[in-house]
Design an enzyme around this catalytic site. Structure first.
Site, PDB file in Angstrom:
ATOM      1  NE  ARG A  13      66.626  66.127  42.184  1.00 19.35           N
ATOM      2  CZ  ARG A  13      67.025  66.739  40.872  1.00 19.35           C
ATOM      3  NH1 ARG A  13      67.823  66.065  39.815  1.00 19.35           N
ATOM      4  NH2 ARG A  13      66.292  67.648  40.268  1.00 19.35           N
ATOM      5  CD  GLU A  61      70.243  51.044  34.626  1.00 24.64           C
ATOM      6  OE1 GLU A  61      70.035  50.128  33.689  1.00 24.64           O
ATOM      7  OE2 GLU A  61      70.036  52.435  34.115  1.00 24.64           O
ATOM      8  CG  PHE A  86      66.313  53.226  35.369  1.00 25.37           C
ATOM      9  CD1 PHE A  86      65.292  52.651  34.644  1.00 25.37           C
ATOM     10  CD2 PHE A  86      66.719  54.391  35.248  1.00 25.37           C
ATOM     11  CE1 PHE A  86      64.554  53.446  33.634  1.00 25.37           C
ATOM     12  CE2 PHE A  86      66.042  55.334  34.255  1.00 25.37           C
ATOM     13  CZ  PHE A  86      64.826  54.645  33.573  1.00 25.37           C
ATOM     14  CG  HIS A 112      64.335  61.507  39.269  1.00 25.36           C
ATOM     15  ND1 HIS A 112      65.548  62.010  40.105  1.00 25.36           N
ATOM     16  CD2 HIS A 112      64.293  62.325  38.261  1.00 25.36           C
ATOM     17  CE1 HIS A 112      65.909  63.008  39.404  1.00 25.36           C
ATOM     18  NE2 HIS A 112      65.360  63.312  38.490  1.00 25.36           N
ATOM     19  CG  ASP A 120      61.387  62.437  32.412  1.00 18.50           C
ATOM     20  OD1 ASP A 120      61.400  63.374  31.468  1.00 18.50           O
ATOM     21  OD2 ASP A 120      62.494  62.183  32.831  1.00 18.50           O
TER      22      ASP A 120
END
Lengths: 328, 287
Positions: A13, A61, A86, A112, A120
């Site tokens: 990222r 989103e 998302f 992610h 998570d």
């Protein structure tokens, strides 16, 4: 086995963040949008340098995808940033109608992705995104393997006209590709030439494939390793050229075995050159909480599982060879 | 920058557009006449009077006003108005919803039909797209306006309210959103299916400047749209609640959700055309 070393680990990222800044410097029409995850997506540097070219949309989103589509009308090149979950499943219809079907020049940048999101858990660990995105007509799908490749890919997609899905991840991973590489969309990268088996890996699994290749070399197996950073359009020529030599395949990806890279390769093989293939992928399940390393082991996505898959597929290849001989 | 046409002239065009609508849906025995008829005056006002636009179509529309149709199912009125204002030949209206046509059931850019800038049909997406186009105009130093039309049943979609929150919050003040407030959706009245409550209070609470108009009174439509343009540029977007009759202009179709997505039969077509006298030439129906 060609030797790969690394001196530094970084998250892919951050490669996106660095690439976005560079793309923004090269093209004043590059703009960025984010759904309340600026820090996670490493977009801070772009925002600091080009505040007027950044749109914070909040946790919305669907609206973000529509705004991105609209920004292309007027010549902008929008990069959307949020988690892979998302960026795809949550907004599939918006991407389908307003971006893909409308042929809008939007770059959907997704962090992610996969199990390596870690603690998570499964709500955020999407393992179906490559499949969803590659099924959209006209969509380019890219899953680079390290910081440098993600940065290069980000710069390259800004120069490519058409919708793109760019997938990257959260954890720090070895940097083993060149920092001055030219990223060619749709062109597979030969990591190691070999003769016994073709390992086609994407994303975080490319480094695992290199580790597996070293272990296989010690066992006397000469593995060809190819980095398929572009899932769509797939480099069919590279796949067929490799299997013509090795006659068996292992595909490796941080994705559900249904609908990902492995299926794209299987489709090429079944149409042109059917040879045995084994999948290193998540076996049609959701993920769970844990450290990235624990999850990659538990769900069978590490070097050890690639080695096992190679052994299995080579047995199958040899069995097929014997069967053919017996039938003569 | 209004176009120099009289209100009387564009009223006549609206009658022809209504003829086109009923003939189009009759010819393919499918499509959505109700909302199309109700919005005919609005679209004619935009394309023949209010908007600065160039039928020599260019996707970016730099220096032009842009219109986005979010409720894509009223494609018949959109196609008729685009053809009648010169984006493509009116004869092409005969291909509506037929195989190999650029006039798909719902509008799309995919077939390259001039005048269409986004696909629509899956509801709720148009305001977001219009916001993006409006913000691109701001970045480009282009001071023209962006118009978007949604239905009222469409307001059930969550994305509408994401966009409704964003536009005032981010001061997208070159944007004019019109709601076709006909009170009808597929399964019945909006009050019955999903009550909108005090819609004006809702959009005002979100930070929009609100206007209301009778969408089937051409004088009022033109006047209100001009007023809306004048209210732009002051930090807030504008929302027009446009009261229309679904099926307006054809007596037996008026005011009923039953004509949302049903085509007239031969007899009903004849009956409708008797009420709508041709002002321009009818396009030819393919044999």
């Amino acid at each position: 086995m060609k030797k790969y070393t690394f001196t530094e680990k970084k998250d892919t990222r951050s490669g996106f963040g660095a690439g976005l800044l560079e793309a923004g410097r090269r093209n004043p029409n590059v703009v960025a949008l984010c759904a309340d995850l600026v820090g996670s997506l490493k977009m801070d540097a772009f925002i600091k340098e080009f505040p007027e070219r950044f749109f914070q949309v909040g946790i919305a989103e669907a609206n973000m995808m529509g705004i991105a589509a609209g920004l292309t009308i007027g010549g902008k090149v929008p990069f959307t940033g949020t988690f892979a979950n998302f960026s795809t499943g949550r907004v599939y219809d918006q991407i389908r109608q307003s971006i893909a079907y409308s042929d809008k020049n939007v770059k959907i940048c997704a962090s992610h992705a996969g199990l390596t999101l870690g603690e998570d858990g499964a709500t955020h660990q999407i393992l179906e995104d490559l499949g969803m995105m590659k099924m959209l007509p006209g969509m380019t799908v890219i899953n680079p393997c390290d910081f440098n490749q993600t940065k290069a890919a980000t710069i390259a997609i800004a120069e490519h006209h058409g919708p793109v899905y760019l997938r990257f991840g959260r954890p720090v991973v070895p940097i083993f590709t060149a920092d001055d590489q030219k990223f060619e969309i749709g062109k597979a990268w030969m990591v190691n030439e070999g003769a016994d088996v073709s390992i086609f890996a994407t994303g975080h699994l490319v480094w695992e494939a290199i580790l597996a290749g070293e272990q296989l070399a010690e066992m006397g197996i000469d593995a060809e390793i190819i980095n398929i950073h572009t899932i769509k359009p797939l480099d069919v020529e590279a796949v067929l050229k490799s299997v013509a030599k090795t006659r068996c395949v292992v595909s490796a990806e941080e994705h559900n075995r249904l609908g990902g890279l492995g299926d794209s390769i299987a489709q090429v093989l079944v149409q042109h050159d059917p040879v045995p293939q084994e999948y290193v992928a998540v076996n049609d399940s959701f993920g769970e909480s844990g450290t990235p390393a624990q999850l990659m082991t538990k769900y069978g996505l590490d070097a050890a599982h690639i080695v096992q898959a190679v052994q299995k597929v080579m047995q199958r290849k040899n069995a097929v060879g014997k069967a053919s001989l017996a039938s003569l | 920058m209004s176009q120099e046409r009289s209100i009387e002239e564009i009223k006549g065009i609206a009658v022809q557009v209504r003829r086109d609508i009923v003939r189009m849906v009759h010819a393919c025995q499918s499509g959505h006449p109700g909302g199309s008829l109700g919005c005919a005056d609005f679209l004619v006002a935009l394309y023949f009077k209010v908007m600065k636009h160039n039928p020599q179509f260019n996707m970016d529309g730099t220096g032009e006003d842009l219109f986005f149709l979010s409720n894509g199912h009223i494609s018949p009125v959109f196609y008729s108005v685009l053809a009648r204002s010169g984006y493509f030949n009116v004869s092409e209206l005969a291909t509506f919803r037929k195989i190999n046509s650029r006039l798909q059931g719902h509008p799309t850019t995919h077939e390259g039909l001039p005048g269409v800038r986004i696909a629509s049909g899956s509801l709720g997406q148009g305001i977001s797209v219009a916001i993006g186009a409006a913000q691109a105009k701001k970045l480009n130093g282009d001071d023209r306006f962006v118009f978007v039309l949604t239905g009222d049943g469409e307001l059930d979609e969550g994305q509408i309210w994401e966009a409704a929150l964003y536009a005032p919050g981010k001061k997208v003040d070159n944007l004019i959103w019109t709601v076709d407030y006909n009170g009808q959706q597929i399964d019945g009245s909006t009050d019955k299916v999903m009550p909108l409550g005090d819609l004006r209070a809702k959009v005002e609470a979100f930070g929009w400047q609100a206007l209301e108009m009778n969408g089937n009174n051409m004088d009022e439509v033109v006047e209100t749209l001009e007023k809306a343009k004048g209210m732009c540029g002051q930090g807030k977007p504008v929302c027009i609640l446009m009261h229309t009759g679904m099926g307006y202009g054809v007596d037996f179709m008026m005011g009923s959700h039953k004509w949302h997505g049903v085509a007239p039969n031969d007899e009903q077509l004849a009956q409708a055309l008797e009420q709508l006298h041709s002002t321009l030439e009818d396009y030819e129906i393919a044999k």
